[in-house]
Design an enzyme around this catalytic site. Structure first.
Site, PDB file in Angstrom:
ATOM      1  CG  ASP A  39      -7.187  -9.129  -1.272  1.00  0.00           C
ATOM      2  OD1 ASP A  39      -6.143  -8.701  -1.779  1.00  0.00           O
ATOM      3  OD2 ASP A  39      -7.519  -8.924  -0.093  1.00  0.00           O
ATOM      4  CE  LYS A  61      -0.569 -10.569   1.257  1.00  0.00           C
ATOM      5  NZ  LYS A  61      -1.194  -9.490   0.478  1.00  0.00           N
ATOM      6  CG  MET A 176      -8.093 -17.337   6.680  1.00  0.00           C
ATOM      7  SD  MET A 176      -6.972 -15.916   6.613  1.00  0.00           S
ATOM      8  CE  MET A 176      -7.344 -15.101   8.196  1.00  0.00           C
TER       9      MET A 176
END
Length: 261
Positions: A39, A61, A176
């Site tokens: 990732d 991502k 996040m």
């Protein structure tokens, strides 16, 4: 490998960034794997543990950038397992905490591909700890909720009810959540949290560039904007912040995390 004897896919937690927080098992698998699928939030120092002969595939991502769709990542894992004996799917933090590890494990198991989970140290505990903040404390609350702040609050059917969380937990650890912090703060206050509730925002936890901002719920969004805080950042809400112990703060590792925009 053949189609009838697929390799094993290990869903490995890379931890919050400091390579010394890798588990012994994660370290061993990184050094011996035949293929690596990784990732965005994995520092170079962790990737450097992998053999140069290992096949690598990036599937990260990032907000505002073209991302690899989850079905494509699933397909990559199946392809790698058909070609290699040991495949490491490396994820920041812990693979089963906001890491889609459960989805990938189920996908692989449905296709009779052996899969094993290797837990990692999650940033929601490590980043506050490196700032000297305990996420639980007998004098400041006995419950803590880990929650994602990534979803759009204005979507028709949000799965996070911030107003209910305001009264349901002594403390919140928000992953996040920087992008939505203004609205999150509004919703928490609408749910009954005092505007003076202490909040801490920890950027780049456990690695070079770590910094911590302390504010009140009513002004934390303005202060993080004024101080140009960026992702990855962990937001902690609650009285535990008043229990911060400066003397116990570990030194962040001299490595730099990639910043997803």
């Amino acid at each position: 490998m053949t189609d009838h004897q697929p390799g094993t896919v290990y869903l490995v937690g890379a931890g919050p960034g400091d390579p010394e927080l890798l588990t012994v098992k994660a370290h061993r698998l990184l050094q011996t794997c035949d293929a690596l699928v990784y990732d965005s939030l994995v520092p170079k120092e962790v990737l450097d543990l992998v053999s140069p002969a290992c096949e690598r595939q990036f599937v990260g991502k990032r907000r505002g950038h073209h991302s690899v769709p989850q079905p494509s990542t699933n397909a990559v894992l199946v392809e790698m397992a058909q070609k290699h004996r040991c495949v490491v799917r490396l994820k920041g933090g812990d693979p089963f905490l906001f890491g889609r590890g459960g989805e990938e494990a189920a996908y692989l198991a449905q296709r009779q591909i052996p899969v094993e989970v290797v837990p990692g140290v999650t940033a929601g505990i490590a980043a506050p700890a490196y700032a000297g903040i305990p996420v639980t404390h007998r004098a400041a609350g006995s419950s803590v909720t880990f929650v994602t702040g990534h979803e759009e609050i204005d979507k028709r059917r949000p799965s996070v009810n911030w107003r209910s969380l305001a009264a349901a937990s002594d403390g919140l650890v928000i992953y996040m959540g920087l992008h939505n912090l203004p609205r999150i703060a509004e919703e928490l206050m609408a749910g009954g949290l005092s505007p003076e509730t202490p909040v801490a925002v920890i950027q780049q936890g456990t690695v070079a560039g770590q910094r911590c901002l302390k504010a009140q719920l009513v002004d934390v969004a303005d202060k993080t904007r004024a101080e140009a805080f960026k992702s990855p950042s962990i937001v902690v809400v609650g009285q535990v912040i008043d229990q911060q112990v400066e003397a116990c703060r570990p030194m962040p590792a001299a490595v730099t995390m990639p910043i997803p925009f």
